[in-house]
Design an enzyme around this catalytic site. Structure first.
Site, PDB file in Angstrom:
ATOM      1  N   ASP A  73      40.106   9.869  -3.710  1.00 48.62           N
ATOM      2  CA  ASP A  73      38.850  10.566  -3.406  1.00 48.62           C
ATOM      3  C   ASP A  73      37.690   9.685  -3.869  1.00 48.62           C
ATOM      4  OD1 ASP A  73      36.610  12.127  -3.257  1.00 48.62           O
ATOM      5  OD2 ASP A  73      37.586  13.950  -3.977  1.00 48.62           O
ATOM      6  N   LYS A 101      28.978  11.666   0.620  1.00 49.36           N
ATOM      7  CA  LYS A 101      27.772  11.190  -0.066  1.00 49.36           C
ATOM      8  C   LYS A 101      27.136   9.950   0.588  1.00 49.36           C
ATOM      9  CE  LYS A 101      29.131  13.482  -4.337  1.00 49.36           C
ATOM     10  NZ  LYS A 101      28.331  14.592  -4.807  1.00 49.36           N
ATOM     11  N   TYR A 139      37.578  16.952  -9.302  1.00 52.56           N
ATOM     12  CA  TYR A 139      36.941  17.854  -8.341  1.00 52.56           C
ATOM     13  C   TYR A 139      37.013  17.213  -6.967  1.00 52.56           C
ATOM     14  CZ  TYR A 139      33.451  20.833  -6.064  1.00 52.56           C
ATOM     15  OH  TYR A 139      32.805  21.705  -5.212  1.00 52.56           O
TER      16      TYR A 139
HETATM   17  N1  PLP Z   1      35.119  14.902  -4.075  1.00 51.70           N
HETATM   18  C1  PLP Z   1      34.365  14.450  -5.084  1.00 51.70           C
HETATM   19  C2  PLP Z   1      34.910  13.363  -5.980  1.00 51.70           C
HETATM   20  C3  PLP Z   1      33.095  14.974  -5.316  1.00 51.70           C
HETATM   21  O1  PLP Z   1      32.355  14.528  -6.341  1.00 51.70           O
HETATM   22  C4  PLP Z   1      32.619  15.984  -4.449  1.00 51.70           C
HETATM   23  C5  PLP Z   1      31.280  16.571  -4.657  1.00 51.70           C
HETATM   24  O2  PLP Z   1      30.590  16.311  -5.599  1.00 51.70           O
HETATM   25  C6  PLP Z   1      33.426  16.418  -3.401  1.00 51.70           C
HETATM   26  C7  PLP Z   1      34.671  15.853  -3.239  1.00 51.70           C
HETATM   27  C8  PLP Z   1      32.941  17.464  -2.469  1.00 51.70           C
HETATM   28  O3  PLP Z   1      31.940  16.967  -1.639  1.00 51.70           O
HETATM   29  P1  PLP Z   1      30.859  17.936  -0.996  1.00 51.70           P
HETATM   30  O4  PLP Z   1      30.029  18.474  -2.103  1.00 51.70           O
HETATM   31  O5  PLP Z   1      30.117  17.061  -0.033  1.00 51.70           O
HETATM   32  O6  PLP Z   1      31.606  19.016  -0.293  1.00 51.70           O
END
Ligand code: PLP
Length: 422
Positions: A237, A265, A142
């Protein structure tokens, strides 16, 4: 009628599903969400005055726990000076320097407002610099809700079993190629077939949105090598793992050298922040230096920067190894408690995060995560909540431990497991 129930009914009239992010609705665990009034350290208190030990911690940003005094003080002080300027401020430079110091393989960083925005911008950068269109992502990975990433996505997409997302044209995901996590052979096959068209591979260095799945030895380095050979960018990521897998992220912990890193985060200390960092030769192609456009009214917001700086300063001195040891003990105990009662379980863990999979044997990819007993997880979630322990309301999410969690908080979860196992 509980106050949370009352608020949820009102919310459902004006907000889709009553929530501003789908998993919060608690649908897959068969209950209604708690409306939270306050948090302090390891605890949250809901609108009915009930306090819970919180293993969600806002889904990761709160490695220091709720309302850490250094973070809240910094936000209040920054707010008194103005909440947004739309012009540069010193705090942006300080946070950028701190992020790059922690990730020495990254040379420049751009702040945005969420992990979603950061991942979308990182992909645009990779496409811009390579002149290629295709991106490889992993099943169950994700990267926020950007169109290109909503193919076989994890997190809420997995929790709610949404196969494809209406509103994302086929043409947009046609350039998104999928491979199972931890499967270098599948990846090699994709590179053999599409190599010269692949702009980037995007990967969570430890996957956190199909439950926690750890990279097998050699997987991430193999990925790095394949990208290098094909002239594709490796986008790591680290929205979850950044400053959690270690202060230096998963890349520091595992010794990795990505081209671009996506962050979010923890770097915002609980305020809305994302960032993408990368090699100078790529980052210099972003506007205004280059033609790859990306912008934001609130990007580099002084409150968010202040929270991020304050949080990172505390984390830099924090005892990551000590916390990891306590979480390791907790996870071993949880496995023993369930197994002693004949319940199949595997607890995956990295640093201060873990996922309890009710399944016999290893969980190495999305298919194995989906084969776990999600019904049992839903029952465990409800049981733990009734016992005063708040877990992530989905079998495909990660439990987050903070530096504020103490022995009694770990024991609360141990007890919930014992009474559930019977
Ligand atoms: N990338 C990862 C690995 C995530 O866990 C998340 C959200 O949980 C995101 C991107 C997206 O971040 P946001 O919820 O701040 O848009």
């Amino acid at each position: 009628m509980s106050r949370s129930h009352e608020l949820f009914q009102r919310a459902c009239r004006v907000i889709p599903g009553g929530v501003n992010s789908p998993v919060r609705a608690c649908r897959s665990v068969g209950c209604e969400p708690l409306f939270i009034v306050s948090g302090k350290g390891a605890y949250i208190t809901d609108a009915d005055g009930t306090t819970y030990v919180d293993y969600v911690q806002s889904w990761g940003p709160l490695l220091l726990g709720h309302a850490h005094s250094a973070v809240t003080r910094a936000v209040v002080e920054a707010a008194a000076l103005g909440t947004s300027f739309g012009a540069p401020c010193e705090a942006e430079v300080v946070l950028a320097e701190m992020v790059l110091e922690a990730l020495p393989n990254m040379e420049m960083v751009r702040m945005v407002n969420s992990g979603t925005e950061a991942a979308m911008s990182a992909l645009r950068l990779a496409r811009g610099v390579t002149g290629r269109a295709k991106v490889i992502k992993f099943d169950g990975g994700y990267h926020g809700h950007g169109d290109a990433f909503l193919a076989a996505a994890g997190s809420g997409v997995a929790t709610l079993s949404i196969p494809g997302t209406p509103g994302v044209p086929d043409a947009v995901v046609a350039d998104t190629l999928l491979a199972p996590y931890n499967d270098l052979d599948a990846l090699r096959a994709l590179f053999e077939r599409f190599g010269k068209d692949i702009a980037a591979v995007i990967v969570e260095p430890a996957a956190g949105n199909m439950g926690l799945i750890l990279p097998e030895p050699g997987f991430l380095q193999g990925l790095r090598d394949l990208c290098t050979q094909a002239g594709s960018l490796l986008i790591m990521d680290e929205v979850i793992t950044g400053f959690r897998a270690s202060y230096n992220g998963a890349q520091g912990r595992f010794g990795l050298d990505p081209d671009v890193t996506v962050l979010g985060k923890i770097i915002g200390g609980g305020l809305p922040v994302g960032a993408y960092a990368g090699k100078r030769r790529y980052m210099e192609q972003i506007a205004p230096l280059g033609g790859i456009y990306q912008a934001g009214t609130l990007s580099g917001n002084p409150l968010a920067m202040a929270a991020g700086i304050a949080g990172l300063k505390v984390l830099k001195e924090a005892d990551y190894a000590g916390l990891e040891k306590r979480v390791e003990e907790l996870c071993a105990d949880l496995e023993n408690i369930f197994r002693a009662k004949g319940i199949d379980v595997t607890v995956n863990r990295l640093a201060s995060m873990f996922t309890i999979f009710f399944r016999h044997g290893a969980v190495r990819n999305f298919a194995e995560a989906k084969a776990s007993d999600v019904e049992r997880w839903a029952r465990f979630y409800r049981h733990a909540r009734a016992a005063g322990v708040n877990m992530a309301p989905s079998a495909f999410e990660v439990s987050m431990v903070s530096f504020a969690h103490g022995t009694e908080d770990f024991n609360a979860l141990r007890r919930a497991a014992e009474t559930f196992a019977g």
